[in-house]
Design a protein around this motif. Structure first.
Motif, mmCIF file in Angstrom:
data_model
loop_
_atom_site.group_PDB
_atom_site.id
_atom_site.type_symbol
_atom_site.label_atom_id
_atom_site.label_comp_id
_atom_site.label_asym_id
_atom_site.label_seq_id
_atom_site.Cartn_x
_atom_site.Cartn_y
_atom_site.Cartn_z
ATOM 1 N N UNK A 386 0.830 -1.202 0.000
ATOM 2 C CA UNK A 386 0.000 0.000 0.000
ATOM 3 C C UNK A 386 0.866 1.254 0.000
ATOM 4 N N UNK A 387 1.908 1.269 0.801
ATOM 5 C CA UNK A 387 2.777 2.447 0.865
ATOM 6 C C UNK A 387 3.363 2.782 -0.510
ATOM 7 N N UNK A 388 3.855 1.784 -1.202
ATOM 8 C CA UNK A 388 4.558 2.042 -2.457
ATOM 9 C C UNK A 388 3.607 2.327 -3.609
ATOM 10 N N UNK A 389 2.458 1.718 -3.638
ATOM 11 C CA UNK A 389 1.553 1.867 -4.772
ATOM 12 C C UNK A 389 0.530 2.980 -4.572
ATOM 13 N N UNK A 390 -0.031 3.076 -3.376
ATOM 14 C CA UNK A 390 -1.044 4.103 -3.140
ATOM 15 C C UNK A 390 -0.429 5.407 -2.663
ATOM 16 N N UNK A 391 0.594 5.320 -1.811
ATOM 17 C CA UNK A 391 1.208 6.527 -1.277
ATOM 18 C C UNK A 391 2.474 6.960 -1.973
ATOM 19 N N UNK A 392 3.037 6.077 -2.801
ATOM 20 C CA UNK A 392 4.341 6.313 -3.439
ATOM 21 C C UNK A 392 5.379 6.705 -2.389
ATOM 22 N N UNK A 393 5.361 5.937 -1.311
ATOM 23 C CA UNK A 393 6.299 6.109 -0.210
ATOM 24 C C UNK A 393 7.285 4.947 -0.207
ATOM 25 N N UNK A 394 8.444 5.110 0.401
ATOM 26 C CA UNK A 394 9.410 4.012 0.429
ATOM 27 C C UNK A 394 8.945 2.859 1.322
ATOM 28 N N UNK A 395 9.462 1.687 1.035
ATOM 29 C CA UNK A 395 9.145 0.527 1.859
ATOM 30 C C UNK A 395 9.746 0.678 3.254
ATOM 31 N N UNK A 396 9.079 0.064 4.216
ATOM 32 C CA UNK A 396 9.612 -0.033 5.566
ATOM 33 C C UNK A 396 10.357 -1.352 5.723
ATOM 34 N N UNK A 397 11.317 -1.371 6.604
ATOM 35 C CA UNK A 397 12.032 -2.608 6.911
ATOM 36 C C UNK A 397 11.461 -3.219 8.178
ATOM 37 N N UNK A 398 11.774 -4.475 8.395
ATOM 38 C CA UNK A 398 11.315 -5.150 9.606
ATOM 39 C C UNK A 398 11.865 -4.467 10.853
ATOM 40 N N UNK A 399 13.036 -3.874 10.741
ATOM 41 C CA UNK A 399 13.636 -3.188 11.888
ATOM 42 C C UNK A 399 12.848 -1.933 12.268
ATOM 43 N N UNK A 400 12.115 -1.370 11.308
ATOM 44 C CA UNK A 400 11.349 -0.154 11.586
ATOM 45 C C UNK A 400 10.018 -0.451 12.276
ATOM 46 N N UNK A 401 9.509 -1.656 12.146
ATOM 47 C CA UNK A 401 8.296 -2.039 12.874
ATOM 48 C C UNK A 401 8.552 -3.392 13.551
#
Length: 463
Positions: A386-401
């Motif tokens: 959803x972040x990358x396709x709908x928000x055009x935001x970078x992916x999160x890593x497992x370390x971030x959540x």
């Protein structure tokens, strides 16, 4: 939609006969049909008209200024309604209490859903006796009617929450069904959806035409996938996450579109696949009034938005730029305590459709169910989709959540922006996770965000 408009007068007449309003049902002709006649000697044309009428009945109050999307949007701090002719849009929706005596505010989202529930039950009774409709078509009508009935109950319990609501409303005029608990209502909704699914699985074609908002879902097999999507939403609301994953596996969920820049339009289109309330104002049908000049987007939509590079001047979340625009001047209310210079753009005209459920929500529901089951890796995959396709935001890593709590925070943010101003999702979600107090108290610090709508005073007084 053409068929819906052509039959609108007949449907409204039938709705008047079958509704739950106070007073007598001894009305004149109304296109030549009475309640008893419709149930005891139903004709094929009347049954099919009544089936189409359920979509019209469920749509009632969705897209008006004091309707479901707008009012729940205000309470959830997605929107403001600055109507100089009606101060309740600020003073009541953001104030200390909702008035149970006002049918447009505290008493809203009750009579209309229950009228449509009664219509569905009456239609189901008539289907058992009608001739000229095959057994397979009858199963299609039953599955469809129970699904729409479940959606109407969902409107009632989403607004009333722990106040509960009546379930056994298919009673003779004058008899009142007891008010059941929130849990009991949700169980009833789940049962209706499961029964509807069984009917749809045994069905032939729908013998009536649906609105264009169900394009791609206008056969029993495809409508069943819609039914399962709604069932997944209900299961998540109940905290039954394994059930939600099962239902999602039977729905129209799709995560097959790649994330590269060249497929941006395709990605958004894929996320928008779903079912919609449709409007055609130019043909005399109800219009979508969510583009009212009195409705503004809440400023926090922009101030809380993430940017692609994490800096204040970076490219903002694409969902903001798609759905909100900045006005030349700010408008204020409540002696300047509230103001906004933002307008929603997702409903561009009086004919704009309003989502019932979309692929984007299904993907986020799957992430939510997996978070609830502590399956953080698949949840992260869906959140990043959803972040990358709908928000055009970078992916999160497992370390971030790294924790369930961190994943939930991210989920709620993605749902906020993906489902913005579509049906009170933010308010409902924050309430489910006991986070309503994270919303701003804008008129007075003692005015907590409303947790639920009251049961209407007329309903209480009649008991």
């Amino acid at each position: 939609m053409k068929n819906m408009i052509q039959t609108k007068k007949a449907v409204l007449a039938l709705s008047a006969v079958l509704g739950l309003g106070c007073g007598t049902l001894d009305v004149t002709d109304l296109n030549g049909v009475s309640l008893d006649e419709f149930v005891e000697t139903p004709t094929e044309s009347r049954v099919l008209t009544a089936a189409t009428g359920l979509l019209i009945g469920h749509r009632a109050g969705v897209a008006v200024q004091n309707g479901y999307v707008a009012e729940l949007g205000v309470i959830g701090r997605e929107a403001y309604i600055f109507d100089g002719a009606d101060p309740r849009t600020v003073e009541e929706l953001l104030g200390p209490a909702l008035d149970p005596g006002g049918p447009a505010f505290g008493g809203n989202f009750w009579a209309a859903p229950y009228a449509n529930i009664r219509n569905a039950n009456t239609l189901l009774a008539a289907v058992d006796k009608v001739t000229g409709v095959t057994d397979g078509e009858k199963e299609a009508i039953r599955g469809y009617a129970k699904t729409i009935e479940a959606l109407d109950f969902l409107v009632v319990i989403n607004t009333r929450d722990t106040n509960g609501a009546p379930i056994a409303v298919n009673l003779p005029l004058g008899q009142l069904a007891p008010i059941e608990t929130k849990e009991a209502v949700f169980n009833h909704i789940a049962t209706l959806l499961d029964e509807g699914a069984a009917h749809l699985a045994a069905a032939e074609d729908f013998p009536f035409r649906m609105s264009t908002g169900f394009a791609g879902f206008n056969t029993p097999a495809a409508f069943l996938k819609f039914n399962r999507g709604v069932r997944a939403r209900v299961a998540v609301y109940q905290g039954r996450y394994a059930d939600a994953l099962t239902a999602l596996g039977q729905s129209f969920i799709d995560t097959s579109v790649p994330a590269d820049e060249g497929s941006k339009a395709a990605a958004v289109a894929s996320l928008n696949v779903g079912t919609y309330h449709t409007f055609q104002a130019s043909s005399g049908d109800q219009d979508n009034n969510l583009l009212s000049a009195n409705i503004f987007a809440h400023p926090s939509i922009v101030t809380d938005a993430e940017t692609a590079d994490g800096t204040p001047t970076g490219r903002v979340d694409d969902r903001v730029t798609r759905k909100v625009r900045k006005l030349e001047e700010s408008t204020s209310a409540a002696d300047g305590k509230l103001s906004s210079d933002l307008r929603f753009t997702q409903y561009a005209s009086a004919d704009s459709s309003v989502p019932i459920i979309r692929n984007e929500e299904l993907i986020l529901l799957r992430a939510e169910a997996n978070i609830g089951l502590s399956n953080l890796d698949p949840a992260l995959t869906d959140l990043n989709y959803i972040r990358t396709r709908s928000g055009r935001l970078p992916e999160l890593t497992a370390e971030q959540i790294p924790t369930q709590e961190a994943a939930l925070e991210q989920l709620l943010k993605q749902k906020r922006y993906s489902l913005m101003f579509e049906g009170g999702h933010r308010w409902i979600d924050l309430r489910r996770y006991n986070r309503l107090d994270t919303l701003p108290r804008e008129l007075d610090p003692t005015y907590a965000p409303h947790e639920r709508f009251p049961i209407p005073a007329t309903e209480v007084n009649n008991r």
